[in-house]
Design an enzyme around this catalytic site. Structure first.
Site, short mmCIF file in Angstrom:
data_model
loop_
_atom_site.label_atom_id
_atom_site.label_comp_id
_atom_site.label_asym_id
_atom_site.label_seq_id
_atom_site.Cartn_x
_atom_site.Cartn_y
_atom_site.Cartn_z
N GLN A 151 -5.12 -4.12 14.76
CA GLN A 151 -5.22 -5.24 15.53
C GLN A 151 -4.61 -6.42 14.85
OE1 GLN A 151 -9.49 -5.00 16.70
NE2 GLN A 151 -8.69 -5.06 18.92
N THR A 152 -3.94 -6.18 13.68
CA THR A 152 -3.29 -7.33 13.08
C THR A 152 -1.86 -6.91 12.48
OG1 THR A 152 -5.45 -7.74 11.93
CG2 THR A 152 -3.56 -8.69 10.79
N TYR A 168 -7.70 7.80 14.85
CA TYR A 168 -6.61 7.11 14.26
C TYR A 168 -6.72 7.09 12.95
CZ TYR A 168 -3.22 4.20 12.41
OH TYR A 168 -2.08 3.53 11.41
N CYS A 205 11.27 0.47 18.50
CA CYS A 205 10.80 0.53 19.94
C CYS A 205 9.68 -0.56 20.04
CB CYS A 205 10.15 2.07 19.91
SG CYS A 205 10.04 2.59 21.48
N GLU A 247 -5.32 0.34 6.15
CA GLU A 247 -5.37 0.86 7.70
C GLU A 247 -6.50 0.17 8.32
OE1 GLU A 247 -3.57 2.81 9.50
OE2 GLU A 247 -2.30 3.28 7.72
N LEU A 284 -8.51 -13.13 8.98
CA LEU A 284 -8.11 -11.54 9.49
C LEU A 284 -8.65 -11.35 10.75
CD1 LEU A 284 -8.03 -8.96 6.47
CD2 LEU A 284 -5.91 -9.84 7.86
N CYS A 326 17.32 -0.31 20.97
CA CYS A 326 17.72 0.95 21.38
C CYS A 326 18.78 1.37 20.50
CB CYS A 326 17.87 1.50 22.71
SG CYS A 326 16.37 1.33 23.60
N ASP A 345 -1.58 5.84 17.30
CA ASP A 345 -1.80 4.22 17.46
C ASP A 345 -1.00 3.77 18.42
OD1 ASP A 345 0.53 3.95 16.21
OD2 ASP A 345 -0.11 2.35 14.95
N TRP A 364 0.74 -1.24 0.00
CA TRP A 364 0.00 0.08 -0.07
C TRP A 364 0.89 1.19 -0.21
CZ3 TRP A 364 -0.22 -4.25 3.37
CH2 TRP A 364 0.38 -4.00 4.69
N ARG A 365 2.08 1.11 0.26
CA ARG A 365 2.98 2.18 0.51
C ARG A 365 3.59 2.56 -1.11
NH1 ARG A 365 6.73 1.25 5.82
NH2 ARG A 365 5.41 2.30 7.12
N CYS A 423 17.85 2.97 17.15
CA CYS A 423 17.01 3.95 17.33
C CYS A 423 17.60 5.45 16.84
CB CYS A 423 16.56 4.13 18.55
SG CYS A 423 15.02 5.31 18.65
#
Length: 346
Positions: free
Chosen positions: A44-45, A122, A194, A39, A82, A202, A140, A26-27, A205
Site C-alpha cells: 500500500q505504499t 502475496y 501497464c 515487501e 509510512l 502500451c 499483487d 533491496w534488489r 510494453c
C-alpha cells in the site's frame, strides 16, 4: 490471447526485465531479510516513497535480531510517515517468532513464511521466489492488472476467487530457474508501463502484440473492480497546546484506528471560540492565548478526516490519561506522530 496461451509471455517479459528493471536498494542485495522488509514496506505504499524509509530502517535494524529487540517507540518512530503501523508491529512480532521457531533465520519455505504475522499469500510468494528462488507466484495489484488486460478478463480483480484463479494460472507457468525475476518482472511492468491511473504506456510494453485488451482497444476498461463504498467523512478539532517550550501529545488507545500512536489532543466535531475554552477547562487547562491554526484533510481506507487546528497557550495540568508534555526536539527524535497530525506540527 487465451489463458492457455499465457506461457508465451515468459520469454519477452524476462528479456524486457533484464534491460528495464529499476535499480532499487533491496534488489542490489536481495538477502531474505532485505526482501522481507521491502515487501512489507511496499504494501500500500509507492516504491519511490519507500526508498528513504528502507534505508533509514535498515540502518537501525540491519538484521532480524536487531528488529526483534527494537522498543515499541523506536519501532514506530522508524516507521513514522509510512502509515499502516500494524505492518511495523507485525514485523517485530514475526522477527521474535523467527528467533524462537526458526533459529533466527527467515524460513525458506512458502508454508512456513505464511505462518508468520503480517505475511499473506502475496508476501510469502514474493519472499520465497525472490530470496530463495522457490517457484511460487506473487500476485499483487500490479500483476492482477497486467493479467486482466492481457486476457481482457472481466472478473472483479478484488475478488478472492479471481486472485486464486490467477495464482493457479501463474503457478503452472512460472519458470523454475527464474521464479523471482518473473514475479518481479510482472510487478515491474504493472508499476512502470501497464499503469493503474490514466493511459498505460502500451507502446513501451514488451507484450503489446499479444495483449487482447490492446488489440480490442479496451485497455482502459480493465481491470474490472467492484465499486467501493464511499468513505465516511468525520470532522475533528485538533489542539496544539503549549506550556512554555513544551507541547501536549496524547497516546491513542491500543486498538482501533492509529492504535497506540501519539497524536495531538483532538475531539470529534468542529468546535470553536468559547466552546474550546470551556472544553479545556473541563480537563483542567486554562487558556491564556488562542490562535486559529491550519485546516487539513487526511484520507484513511474507510474514513476521511476533515480537521481544523488551534494553537493554544495554556496553564494547568490535564486530567486526561496518557498525556505528555514534550519539547520539539523530543517529538522529532523519540515519538512517532502519524502523518494525519504531523502536518500541523510542520
Amino acid at each position: 490471447m487465451t489463458e492457455q496461451e499465457l506461457t508465451i509471455i515468459v520469454a519477452p517479459l524476462l528479456a524486457w526485465y533484464d534491460k528495464k528493471a529499476r535499480i532499487l536498494p533491496w534488489r542490489e542485495y536481495p538477502t531474505p531479510y532485505r526482501v522481507w522488509l521491502s515487501e512489507i514496506m511496499l504494501q500500500q505504499t509507492r516504491v519511490e516513497a519507500v526508498k528513504p524509509f528502507f534505508d533509514r530502517f535498515f540502518a537501525e535494524a540491519p538484521d532480524i535480531a536487531s528488529l526483534a529487540a527494537l522498543s515499541e517507540d523506536k519501532l514506530l518512530k522508524l516507521w513514522e510517515g509510512l502509515g499502516y503501523y500494524n505492518r511495523a508491529r507485525n514485523l517485530k512480532k514475526a522477527a521474535q517468532q523467527i528467533i524462537l521457531k526458526f533459529n533466527g533465520k527467515l524460513p525458506a519455505s512458502y508454508e512456513q513464511l505464511l505462518s508468520l504475522p503480517g505475511i499473506g499469500e502475496y508476501t510469502a510468494g514474493a519472499i520465497a521466489s525472490i530470496a530463495y528462488g522457490i517457484p511460487v507466484p506473487a500476485v499483487d495489484g500490479n500483476v492482477l492488472r497486467v493479467l486482466a488486460r492481457l486476457l481482457a478478463y472481466d472478473g472483479d480483480i478484488l475478488s478472492n476467487v479471481v486472485k486464486r484463479h490467477f495464482r493457479v494460472l501463474l503457478q503452472n507457468m512460472i519458470p523454475q530457474q527464474r521464479a523471482g525475476d518473473f514475479n518481479q518482472a510482472l510487478m515491474e511492468l504493472g508499476a512502470t508501463v501497464c499503469l493503474p491511473n490514466g493511459m498505460p504506456r502500451c507502446a513501451d510494453c514488451p507484450l503489446q502484440a499479444i495483449c487482447r485488451a490492446n488489440a480490442e482497444g479496451t485497455v482502459l476498461a480493465f481491470p474490472v473492480k467492484k465499486v467501493k463504498n464511499a468513505r465516511r467523512i468525520e470532522d475533528r478539532t485538533v489542539f496544539l497546546l503549549y506550556q512554555g517550550d513544551k507541547i501536549a501529545i496524547h497516546k491513542r488507545e491500543a486498538k482501533g484506528l492509529l492504535a497506540g500512536l501519539w497524536e495531538f489532543p483532538n475531539i470529534t466535531g468542529l468546535v470553536e471560540g468559547q466552546e474550546i475554552v470551556k472544553y479545556l477547562e473541563t480537563i483542567g487547562l486554562v487558556v491564556e492565548k488562542f490562535f486559529i491554526g491550519k485546516k487539513a484533510k487526511h484520507v484513511f481506507t474507510h474514513i476521511e478526516w476533515h480537521m481544523q487546528s488551534y494553537d493554544i497557550m495554556v496553564r494547568g495540568e490535564a486530567k486526561e490519561e496518557n498525556w505528555l508534555w514534550v519539547k520539539k526536539d523530543e517529538l522529532e527524535e523519540k515519538y512517532s506522530l502519524p502523518t494525519a497530525f504531523r502536518i500541523f506540527f510542520e
